[in-house]
Design a protein around this motif. Sequence first.
Motif, PDB file in Angstrom:
ATOM      1  N   GLU A   4      -7.473   2.548 -12.027  1.00 52.73           N
ATOM      2  CA  GLU A   4      -6.501   1.940 -12.933  1.00 52.73           C
ATOM      3  C   GLU A   4      -5.141   1.810 -12.254  1.00 52.73           C
ATOM      4  O   GLU A   4      -4.420   0.828 -12.452  1.00 52.73           O
ATOM      5  CB  GLU A   4      -6.380   2.768 -14.221  1.00 52.73           C
ATOM      6  CG  GLU A   4      -7.601   2.706 -15.116  1.00 52.73           C
ATOM      7  CD  GLU A   4      -7.813   1.328 -15.719  1.00 52.73           C
ATOM      8  OE1 GLU A   4      -6.900   0.477 -15.639  1.00 52.73           O
ATOM      9  OE2 GLU A   4      -8.918   1.067 -16.251  1.00 52.73           O
ATOM     10  N   THR A   5      -4.807   2.778 -11.425  1.00 58.67           N
ATOM     11  CA  THR A   5      -3.506   2.751 -10.749  1.00 58.67           C
ATOM     12  C   THR A   5      -3.452   1.655  -9.697  1.00 58.67           C
ATOM     13  O   THR A   5      -2.497   0.871  -9.647  1.00 58.67           O
ATOM     14  CB  THR A   5      -3.213   4.118 -10.104  1.00 58.67           C
ATOM     15  OG1 THR A   5      -3.150   5.115 -11.131  1.00 58.67           O
ATOM     16  CG2 THR A   5      -1.887   4.085  -9.346  1.00 58.67           C
ATOM     17  N   THR A   6      -4.479   1.578  -8.842  1.00 59.52           N
ATOM     18  CA  THR A   6      -4.434   0.560  -7.791  1.00 59.52           C
ATOM     19  C   THR A   6      -4.539  -0.841  -8.383  1.00 59.52           C
ATOM     20  O   THR A   6      -3.944  -1.786  -7.863  1.00 59.52           O
ATOM     21  CB  THR A   6      -5.552   0.778  -6.756  1.00 59.52           C
ATOM     22  OG1 THR A   6      -6.814   0.860  -7.421  1.00 59.52           O
ATOM     23  CG2 THR A   6      -5.306   2.057  -5.960  1.00 59.52           C
ATOM     24  N   LEU A   7      -5.288  -0.987  -9.471  1.00 60.46           N
ATOM     25  CA  LEU A   7      -5.355  -2.294 -10.128  1.00 60.46           C
ATOM     26  C   LEU A   7      -3.990  -2.699 -10.666  1.00 60.46           C
ATOM     27  O   LEU A   7      -3.571  -3.850 -10.517  1.00 60.46           O
ATOM     28  CB  LEU A   7      -6.385  -2.261 -11.255  1.00 60.46           C
ATOM     29  CG  LEU A   7      -7.858  -2.307 -10.839  1.00 60.46           C
ATOM     30  CD1 LEU A   7      -8.757  -1.973 -12.014  1.00 60.46           C
ATOM     31  CD2 LEU A   7      -8.206  -3.667 -10.261  1.00 60.46           C
ATOM     32  N   ALA A   8      -3.293  -1.774 -11.283  1.00 61.03           N
ATOM     33  CA  ALA A   8      -1.968  -2.072 -11.823  1.00 61.03           C
ATOM     34  C   ALA A   8      -0.984  -2.421 -10.707  1.00 61.03           C
ATOM     35  O   ALA A   8      -0.169  -3.356 -10.835  1.00 61.03           O
ATOM     36  CB  ALA A   8      -1.457  -0.890 -12.637  1.00 61.03           C
ATOM     37  N   ARG A   9      -1.062  -1.696  -9.620  1.00 52.74           N
ATOM     38  CA  ARG A   9      -0.149  -1.966  -8.501  1.00 52.74           C
ATOM     39  C   ARG A   9      -0.453  -3.321  -7.859  1.00 52.74           C
ATOM     40  O   ARG A   9       0.473  -4.061  -7.481  1.00 52.74           O
ATOM     41  CB  ARG A   9      -0.250  -0.849  -7.477  1.00 52.74           C
ATOM     42  CG  ARG A   9       0.348   0.467  -7.952  1.00 52.74           C
ATOM     43  CD  ARG A   9       0.062   1.608  -6.993  1.00 52.74           C
ATOM     44  NE  ARG A   9       0.754   2.822  -7.417  1.00 52.74           N
ATOM     45  CZ  ARG A   9       0.563   4.021  -6.870  1.00 52.74           C
ATOM     46  NH1 ARG A   9      -0.320   4.168  -5.876  1.00 52.74           N
ATOM     47  NH2 ARG A   9       1.234   5.068  -7.309  1.00 52.74           N
ATOM     48  N   ALA A  10      -1.747  -3.645  -7.707  1.00 50.51           N
ATOM     49  CA  ALA A  10      -2.121  -4.936  -7.130  1.00 50.51           C
ATOM     50  C   ALA A  10      -1.693  -6.082  -8.041  1.00 50.51           C
ATOM     51  O   ALA A  10      -1.223  -7.125  -7.567  1.00 50.51           O
ATOM     52  CB  ALA A  10      -3.627  -4.984  -6.886  1.00 50.51           C
ATOM     53  N   GLN A  11      -1.818  -5.887  -9.362  1.00 47.83           N
ATOM     54  CA  GLN A  11      -1.411  -6.932 -10.300  1.00 47.83           C
ATOM     55  C   GLN A  11       0.084  -7.158 -10.253  1.00 47.83           C
ATOM     56  O   GLN A  11       0.561  -8.296 -10.368  1.00 47.83           O
ATOM     57  CB  GLN A  11      -1.829  -6.556 -11.720  1.00 47.83           C
ATOM     58  CG  GLN A  11      -1.787  -7.713 -12.697  1.00 47.83           C
ATOM     59  CD  GLN A  11      -2.920  -8.704 -12.481  1.00 47.83           C
ATOM     60  OE1 GLN A  11      -4.016  -8.480 -12.981  1.00 47.83           O
ATOM     61  NE2 GLN A  11      -2.683  -9.780 -11.753  1.00 47.83           N
ATOM     62  N   ARG A  12       0.843  -6.090 -10.056  1.00 46.22           N
ATOM     63  CA  ARG A  12       2.308  -6.219  -9.941  1.00 46.22           C
ATOM     64  C   ARG A  12       2.675  -7.021  -8.693  1.00 46.22           C
ATOM     65  O   ARG A  12       3.590  -7.842  -8.712  1.00 46.22           O
ATOM     66  CB  ARG A  12       2.943  -4.827  -9.884  1.00 46.22           C
ATOM     67  CG  ARG A  12       4.434  -4.811  -9.641  1.00 46.22           C
ATOM     68  CD  ARG A  12       5.228  -5.357 -10.814  1.00 46.22           C
ATOM     69  NE  ARG A  12       6.657  -5.392 -10.547  1.00 46.22           N
ATOM     70  CZ  ARG A  12       7.483  -4.370 -10.757  1.00 46.22           C
ATOM     71  NH1 ARG A  12       7.014  -3.208 -11.237  1.00 46.22           N
ATOM     72  NH2 ARG A  12       8.766  -4.473 -10.492  1.00 46.22           N
ATOM     73  N   ARG A  13       1.934  -6.802  -7.630  1.00 46.10           N
ATOM     74  CA  ARG A  13       2.230  -7.516  -6.385  1.00 46.10           C
ATOM     75  C   ARG A  13       1.819  -8.977  -6.484  1.00 46.10           C
ATOM     76  O   ARG A  13       2.539  -9.857  -5.991  1.00 46.10           O
ATOM     77  CB  ARG A  13       1.509  -6.842  -5.211  1.00 46.10           C
ATOM     78  CG  ARG A  13       1.837  -7.486  -3.860  1.00 46.10           C
ATOM     79  CD  ARG A  13       1.253  -6.695  -2.703  1.00 46.10           C
ATOM     80  NE  ARG A  13       1.707  -7.236  -1.427  1.00 46.10           N
ATOM     81  CZ  ARG A  13       1.359  -6.745  -0.235  1.00 46.10           C
ATOM     82  NH1 ARG A  13       0.535  -5.691  -0.160  1.00 46.10           N
ATOM     83  NH2 ARG A  13       1.823  -7.289   0.866  1.00 46.10           N
TER      84      ARG A  13
END
Length: 308
Positions: A282-291
């Motif tokens: 969930e964390t890496t998905l959120a960070r990738a979506q922000r980028r």
Amino acid sequence: MSPRFTPEQIDAWRRDGGVLVEAFFTPEEVAAVQADFGRVFGDAAGADQPLVKTADGQGGAFHAAQFRNLDSIPFDGCHALNLIGLHPALIAFARAALGVEEVYLYQCQAWAKYTGAADYDQPFHCDYLNHTLVAPSEDTTRNTCTVMCYFSDVTEGHGPMHYVPRPLSEPIAPPEATIGGPPEVAELHRRLAPHARSTAGPAGSIFPYSIDLYHRGTNLTAPGGVRYAVTACFKRAGDDSIAFTAWPFHHMKPWGQLFARATADQLACLGVPRPGDPFWTETTLARAQRRYPDWDLAPYRAALLASA
């Protein structure tokens, strides 16, 4: 096997070190990429006359002007050009040629050449020196598959790559002979030149070749001549002995435009973990979506939910 190439062409690539495949890309794909070349490099035409070769008849030389209009993907607003090196059929060819399921795209560049812009004549050489710190394997499937893709009609007057099939070059010189000084390079060129073949072909043709294949750039001599090409270099995924482009180094380029349009399979060729990989949380998905706000991460989220 893709309908765009045949098992016989894969066999020819492995045997000869390179093979010309005409009509690989559709006319619609060619037109879209041509339009993007115009956006990147301008709708320039070549001069009436080529630059006269200044070398002493020994096959030319390398110099910076030859690479003036050469740049790596991605380009702003050029969606066709950004993804053509990741075309599913190119990925399929690389997988079949290298005999693996996972390949990595370690270089992809657009290259525009124009009559008179430079003397493009080069001596015969092998590419492995700037693709690996070691040496090419005698097992060609453990090397790389570089694909020269033509997006303009290339006749002998438009600077086609010339090459010597491996069965003809091996009795003359091994790949390491490319490391000679000027006298040795001139003698190597003299011996290989009678066996040269051309990659000239219509727009949409490709020429996949290996880093141990002797080849050379030739000059543009056609009045007003233009040559549009894309180079896409594939290796076995996980092969750290081969590299060229560190994609994150170019993080200021418009990667978001590419991510918004690429499939998970295409992104995997750039080193992006596939859906279902343990990297995705969930964390890496959120960070990738922000980028990359326009990246459709639904397949990655679905795979995470399925594994929960």
